[in-house]
Design an enzyme around this catalytic site. Structure first.
Site, PDB file in Angstrom:
ATOM      1  N   CYS A 159       0.812  -1.217   0.000  1.00  0.00           N
ATOM      2  CA  CYS A 159       0.000   0.000   0.000  1.00  0.00           C
ATOM      3  C   CYS A 159       0.846   1.268   0.000  1.00  0.00           C
ATOM      4  O   CYS A 159       0.314   2.364  -0.166  1.00  0.00           O
ATOM      5  CB  CYS A 159      -0.953  -0.007   1.194  1.00  0.00           C
ATOM      6  N   LYS A 197       0.589   3.587  -3.112  1.00  0.00           N
ATOM      7  CA  LYS A 197      -0.559   4.456  -3.376  1.00  0.00           C
ATOM      8  C   LYS A 197      -0.134   5.849  -3.831  1.00  0.00           C
ATOM      9  O   LYS A 197       0.846   6.405  -3.339  1.00  0.00           O
ATOM     10  CB  LYS A 197      -1.416   4.602  -2.107  1.00  0.00           C
ATOM     11  N   ARG A 254     -13.910   9.238   0.765  1.00  0.00           N
ATOM     12  CA  ARG A 254     -12.749   8.343   0.634  1.00  0.00           C
ATOM     13  C   ARG A 254     -12.913   7.103   1.505  1.00  0.00           C
ATOM     14  O   ARG A 254     -11.984   6.698   2.220  1.00  0.00           O
ATOM     15  CB  ARG A 254     -11.451   9.072   1.000  1.00  0.00           C
ATOM     16  N   ASP A 286     -13.832   2.962   2.331  1.00  0.00           N
ATOM     17  CA  ASP A 286     -13.115   1.758   1.935  1.00  0.00           C
ATOM     18  C   ASP A 286     -13.675   1.098   0.682  1.00  0.00           C
ATOM     19  O   ASP A 286     -12.962   0.369  -0.008  1.00  0.00           O
ATOM     20  CB  ASP A 286     -13.130   0.745   3.091  1.00  0.00           C
ATOM     21  N   ASP A 320      -8.502  -3.522  -5.021  1.00  0.00           N
ATOM     22  CA  ASP A 320      -7.215  -3.134  -4.442  1.00  0.00           C
ATOM     23  C   ASP A 320      -6.127  -4.015  -5.040  1.00  0.00           C
ATOM     24  O   ASP A 320      -6.298  -5.230  -5.145  1.00  0.00           O
ATOM     25  CB  ASP A 320      -7.241  -3.293  -2.923  1.00  0.00           C
ATOM     26  N   ASP A 357     -11.541  -4.539   2.782  1.00  0.00           N
ATOM     27  CA  ASP A 357     -12.438  -3.401   2.553  1.00  0.00           C
ATOM     28  C   ASP A 357     -13.902  -3.786   2.740  1.00  0.00           C
ATOM     29  O   ASP A 357     -14.714  -2.977   3.195  1.00  0.00           O
ATOM     30  CB  ASP A 357     -12.235  -2.839   1.144  1.00  0.00           C
ATOM     31  N   GLY A 384     -10.846 -13.263 -13.460  1.00  0.00           N
ATOM     32  CA  GLY A 384      -9.931 -12.139 -13.357  1.00  0.00           C
ATOM     33  C   GLY A 384      -9.472 -11.636 -14.706  1.00  0.00           C
ATOM     34  O   GLY A 384     -10.010 -11.999 -15.750  1.00  0.00           O
ATOM     35  N   ASP A 431     -10.462   0.481   7.679  1.00  0.00           N
ATOM     36  CA  ASP A 431      -9.202  -0.233   7.885  1.00  0.00           C
ATOM     37  C   ASP A 431      -8.041   0.723   7.646  1.00  0.00           C
ATOM     38  O   ASP A 431      -8.118   1.653   6.848  1.00  0.00           O
ATOM     39  CB  ASP A 431      -9.092  -1.509   7.035  1.00  0.00           C
TER      40      ASP A 431
END
Length: 347
Positions: free
Chosen positions: A17, A20, A49, A51, A68, A91, A139, A227
């Site tokens: 993360c 980001k 903003r 999750d 994510d 999330d 996916g 989170d």
């Protein structure tokens, strides 16, 4: 190149993360008149903003949608996939929901890394999905210059139980479910500073599923939940305060920390995302030492839940945490907003 000898973190410029885009830059990207499209059934969108996005189906149930993905934060392919998937699924739990399905997002440098290694990453993601009780149902993949993996996850939640990051109230106590310092320890490992006794600690924490979120959401006194991930504790707590129009007092000594984290900060094991977070949220903090700031702005990957809890619900929240084997830690409180005071005051 075997899966055992590979060092995935060598193939990416960022990690977890910490990759980001900074909140300031993101604000510029997302600022658009078209973003103001209003759908009365969209309960949660971009505004706070939060999750995940939440859409009311009109029958007492809402759909939660999130995505994510990031570049490797650990070298082991299976662990990378597991962490990335756990982080994405979190999330859904942070909104109080139950995940029902996931699809994978894979970017892979096929001229540098073998498909067998990509398969290990995907298997790690599949393992995390099984832990959450859902299928990895499909996916999309592309040839990319750096390895990337994550999920798009769909969940459901009773509409009345949706937990936002913007509905906290003054008087709430603040609780964390995981220790801070993931960004610091993973950076220390990348810099070859990590002591043998601290090997694997960050990975173990990142692989813990925030599955208790759905149970916390059933407690009336849990007023808000999010989170703690890439924007660090300061960033996510600031967003909670801004959304609710309150301020926070945090006891630094009470914050749970991974072993050795303060020592590694002094040695310079501070990820790049820390400075970006401070640039975006630092003006909301009171005065504090540099090492305190570096921990509060440390980007967490698959971090814990931050709960805002009314005092009368504290015992029920603690009992629920105990059922899931969570070491719940009280770190501060929310107070009415007052001019001339920092939004997040560290004591």
């Amino acid at each position: 190149m075997s899966e055992n000898s590979i060092r995935l973190t060598q193939y990416s410029h960022g990690a977890g993360c910490g990759c980001k885009i900074s909140p300031k830059v993101l604000e510029t990207i997302l600022h658009s008149e078209q973003a103001k499209f209003v759908d009365p059934n969209l309960l949660v969108g971009n505004e706070t903003r939060d999750d995940a996005a939440v859409y009311d189906l009109g029958n007492g149930t809402s759909v939660i949608s999130t995505t994510d993905f990031f570049m490797p934060i650990v070298d082991n392919p299976f662990d990378f996939g597991r962490i990335a998937a756990t982080n994405a699924i979190s999330d859904i739990f942070a909104m109080g929901g139950k995940p029902i399905m996931a699809i994978a997002i894979l970017g892979w440098p096929i001229n540098k890394l073998s498909p067998e290694i990509a398969r290990e990453v995907t298997e790690g993601g599949r393992y995390a999905c099984r832990q959450a009780g859902i299928a990895l149902a499909g996916g999309h993949s592309i040839d990319a210059p750096e390895p990337i993996f994550g999920l798009a996850v769909t969940g459901i939640v009773p509409t009345e139980r949706v937990k936002k990051n913007s509905t906290a109230q003054a008087g709430c106590k603040l609780f964390l479910t995981k220790p801070l310092g993931i960004g610091v320890l993973t950076t220390a490992e990348k810099k070859s500073l990590l002591k043998p006794e601290h090997q694997g600690l960050a990975t173990e924490v990142m692989c813990r599923m925030n599955i208790a979120g759905a149970s916390f959401a059933n407690i009336e006194g849990v007023k808000a939940m999010t989170d703690v991930t890439g924007f660090g504790l300061l960033g996510h707590l600031s967003e909670m305060c801004q959304g609710a129009g309150v301020q926070a007092r945090v006891d630094y000594d009470a914050i749970p920390k991974l072993p050795g984290v303060e020592e590694y900060i002094k040695l310079g094991a501070v990820p790049g995302g820390t400075e970006r977070n401070f640039a975006s949220y630092g003006h909301l903090m009171g005065e504090m030492p540099r090492e305190v700031r570096d921990l509060l702005c440390d980007p967490q990957t698959s971090g814990g839940l931050l709960l805002a809890v009314m005092p009368e619900a504290e015992n029920e929240v603690k009992a629920t945490a105990a059922e899931f084997g969570i070491e719940l830690t009280a770190i501060g409180e929310l107070v009415p907003a007052r001019g001339g005071r920092a939004m997040v005051e560290i004591r």
